[in-house]
Enzyme design. Structure first.
Site, PDB file in Angstrom:
ATOM      1  N   ILE A  12      -0.375  -1.464  12.456  1.00  0.00           N
ATOM      2  CA  ILE A  12       0.815  -1.872  13.198  1.00  0.00           C
ATOM      3  C   ILE A  12       1.594  -0.685  13.468  1.00  0.00           C
ATOM      4  O   ILE A  12       2.326  -0.653  14.597  1.00  0.00           O
ATOM      5  CB  ILE A  12       1.580  -3.090  12.699  1.00  0.00           C
ATOM      6  N   ASN A  25      10.894  -6.868   2.042  1.00  0.00           N
ATOM      7  CA  ASN A  25      11.289  -7.646   0.964  1.00  0.00           C
ATOM      8  C   ASN A  25      12.847  -7.844   1.021  1.00  0.00           C
ATOM      9  O   ASN A  25      13.276  -7.154   2.050  1.00  0.00           O
ATOM     10  CB  ASN A  25      10.807  -7.223  -0.020  1.00  0.00           C
ATOM     11  N   GLY A  33       2.241  -2.119   0.840  1.00  0.00           N
ATOM     12  CA  GLY A  33       1.726  -2.837   2.179  1.00  0.00           C
ATOM     13  C   GLY A  33       2.120  -2.239   3.406  1.00  0.00           C
ATOM     14  O   GLY A  33       2.490  -1.020   3.535  1.00  0.00           O
ATOM     15  N   VAL A  34       2.303  -3.098   4.232  1.00  0.00           N
ATOM     16  CA  VAL A  34       2.828  -2.791   5.859  1.00  0.00           C
ATOM     17  C   VAL A  34       4.126  -2.197   5.512  1.00  0.00           C
ATOM     18  O   VAL A  34       4.613  -1.325   6.637  1.00  0.00           O
ATOM     19  CB  VAL A  34       2.535  -4.040   6.651  1.00  0.00           C
ATOM     20  N   ASP A  35       4.831  -2.829   4.898  1.00  0.00           N
ATOM     21  CA  ASP A  35       6.513  -2.115   4.515  1.00  0.00           C
ATOM     22  C   ASP A  35       6.344  -0.533   4.295  1.00  0.00           C
ATOM     23  O   ASP A  35       6.968   0.158   4.920  1.00  0.00           O
ATOM     24  CB  ASP A  35       7.005  -2.973   3.380  1.00  0.00           C
ATOM     25  N   GLY A 120      -0.081 -10.521   1.756  1.00  0.00           N
ATOM     26  CA  GLY A 120      -0.597  -9.535   0.979  1.00  0.00           C
ATOM     27  C   GLY A 120      -0.158  -9.899  -0.427  1.00  0.00           C
ATOM     28  O   GLY A 120      -0.462 -10.945  -0.874  1.00  0.00           O
ATOM     29  N   VAL A 121       0.687  -9.068  -0.769  1.00  0.00           N
ATOM     30  CA  VAL A 121       1.111  -9.323  -2.273  1.00  0.00           C
ATOM     31  C   VAL A 121       2.124 -10.434  -2.536  1.00  0.00           C
ATOM     32  O   VAL A 121       2.085 -10.824  -3.669  1.00  0.00           O
ATOM     33  CB  VAL A 121       2.049  -7.985  -2.959  1.00  0.00           C
ATOM     34  N   TYR A 122       2.622 -10.958  -1.303  1.00  0.00           N
ATOM     35  CA  TYR A 122       3.246 -12.375  -1.536  1.00  0.00           C
ATOM     36  C   TYR A 122       2.585 -13.517  -1.582  1.00  0.00           C
ATOM     37  O   TYR A 122       2.971 -14.611  -2.026  1.00  0.00           O
ATOM     38  CB  TYR A 122       4.294 -12.462  -0.074  1.00  0.00           C
TER      39      TYR A 122
HETATM   40  P1  ADP Z   1       3.960  -9.424   2.026  1.00  0.00           P
HETATM   41  O1  ADP Z   1       4.586  -8.734   0.985  1.00  0.00           O
HETATM   42  O2  ADP Z   1       4.628 -10.155   2.959  1.00  0.00           O
HETATM   43  O3  ADP Z   1       2.557 -10.213   1.555  1.00  0.00           O
HETATM   44  P2  ADP Z   1       1.943  -7.265   2.727  1.00  0.00           P
HETATM   45  O4  ADP Z   1       2.670  -5.778   3.365  1.00  0.00           O
HETATM   46  O5  ADP Z   1       1.738  -7.114   1.337  1.00  0.00           O
HETATM   47  O6  ADP Z   1       3.348  -8.035   2.857  1.00  0.00           O
HETATM   48  O7  ADP Z   1       0.896  -7.743   3.501  1.00  0.00           O
HETATM   49  C1  ADP Z   1       1.081  -8.664   4.528  1.00  0.00           C
HETATM   50  C2  ADP Z   1      -0.069  -8.266   5.592  1.00  0.00           C
HETATM   51  O8  ADP Z   1      -0.173  -7.160   6.078  1.00  0.00           O
HETATM   52  C3  ADP Z   1      -1.552  -8.144   4.753  1.00  0.00           C
HETATM   53  O9  ADP Z   1      -2.305  -8.980   5.592  1.00  0.00           O
HETATM   54  C4  ADP Z   1      -1.983  -6.969   4.872  1.00  0.00           C
HETATM   55  O10 ADP Z   1      -3.258  -6.617   4.665  1.00  0.00           O
HETATM   56  C5  ADP Z   1      -1.392  -6.418   6.225  1.00  0.00           C
HETATM   57  N1  ADP Z   1      -1.113  -5.132   6.217  1.00  0.00           N
HETATM   58  C6  ADP Z   1      -0.975  -3.807   5.281  1.00  0.00           C
HETATM   59  N2  ADP Z   1      -0.747  -2.797   5.791  1.00  0.00           N
HETATM   60  C7  ADP Z   1      -1.144  -2.896   7.279  1.00  0.00           C
HETATM   61  C8  ADP Z   1      -0.509  -2.161   8.416  1.00  0.00           C
HETATM   62  N3  ADP Z   1      -0.304  -0.855   8.290  1.00  0.00           N
HETATM   63  N4  ADP Z   1      -0.851  -2.745   9.677  1.00  0.00           N
HETATM   64  C9  ADP Z   1      -1.067  -3.863   9.799  1.00  0.00           C
HETATM   65  N5  ADP Z   1      -0.834  -4.840   8.768  1.00  0.00           N
HETATM   66  C10 ADP Z   1      -1.036  -4.405   7.458  1.00  0.00           C
END
Ligand code: ADP
Length: 173
Positions: A12, A25, A33-35, A120-122
């Site tokens: 993303i 968070n 993860g994405v954050d 993801g981790v949540y």
């Molecule tokens: P949460 O803490 O809300 O679960 P995460 O970041 O751990 O958030 O995961 C949310 C989703 O984002 C997961 O499906 C993960 O595979 C996905 N993800 C991780 N990195 C990226 C990225 N760079 N672009 C898009 N999606 C991502």
């Protein structure tokens, strides 16, 4: 509505859209993860403004600029941590999507990109979370002109295929 929804597999942080949504968070201070990917790509300025905002309750959204990212805004949405499903998780996840759509609508944005919040981790079960995401977006688009387009950005192939399948089913129903 299907023509206003795109589903892609990818990162993303690479999308040059009007706003990308972060699965943040409550501290808004970055994480994994994405954050983590968003903070790395946006640069330290993002962390500085997030620190000023000072956090965000679960289900709500806070808006920042996107700094070094190719998008214009980052909408930081705090998804629920899955605790078995009886702690209000579905309502909180729905609120994330609705609040992000509302911010996009208020700004009359063209394209809004969304990750799989809480998947993801949540630990939110993927099919349930994807169903909520698609239903909320679909319902919103039926009633609103903005955002003109929603792009679901899924990082891995199983998640991408799940969203594709659910959208096809939704469009038939
Ligand atoms: P949460 O803490 O809300 O679960 P995460 O970041 O751990 O958030 O995961 C949310 C989703 O984002 C997961 O499906 C993960 O595979 C996905 N993800 C991780 N990195 C990226 C990225 N760079 N672009 C898009 N999606 C991502």
């Amino acid at each position: 509505m299907k023509d206003r929804i795109d589903i892609i597999q990818g990162d993303i942080t690479e999308l040059a859209v009007d706003a990308i949504v972060n699965a943040a968070n409550r501290g808004l201070l970055g994480g994994g993860g994405v954050d983590g990917a968003i903070h790395r790509a946006a640069g330290p300025e993002l962390l500085a403004v997030c620190r000023e905002i000072g956090g965000c309750p679960t289900g709500e959204v806070r808006v920042t600029k996107a700094f070094h990212l190719p998008s214009t805004y980052v909408f930081h949405a705090v998804g629920p941590i899955w605790q078995g499903g009886n702690a209000g998780e579905p309502d909180l996840l729905r609120a994330c999507y609705r609040n992000a759509l509302d911010e996009a609508s208020n700004r009359q944005l063209g394209a809004l990109a969304l990750p799989a919040i809480s998947c993801g981790v949540y630990g939110y079960p993927h099919q349930e979370a994807a169903t909520i995401a698609l239903n909320e977006v679909w319902q919103w688009l039926v009633g609103h002109e903005f955002p003109q387009k929603v792009v679901f950005v899924l990082f891995d192939q199983p998640m991408y295929e799940l969203y594709q399948r659910l959208l096809v089913e939704k469009a038939k129903s």
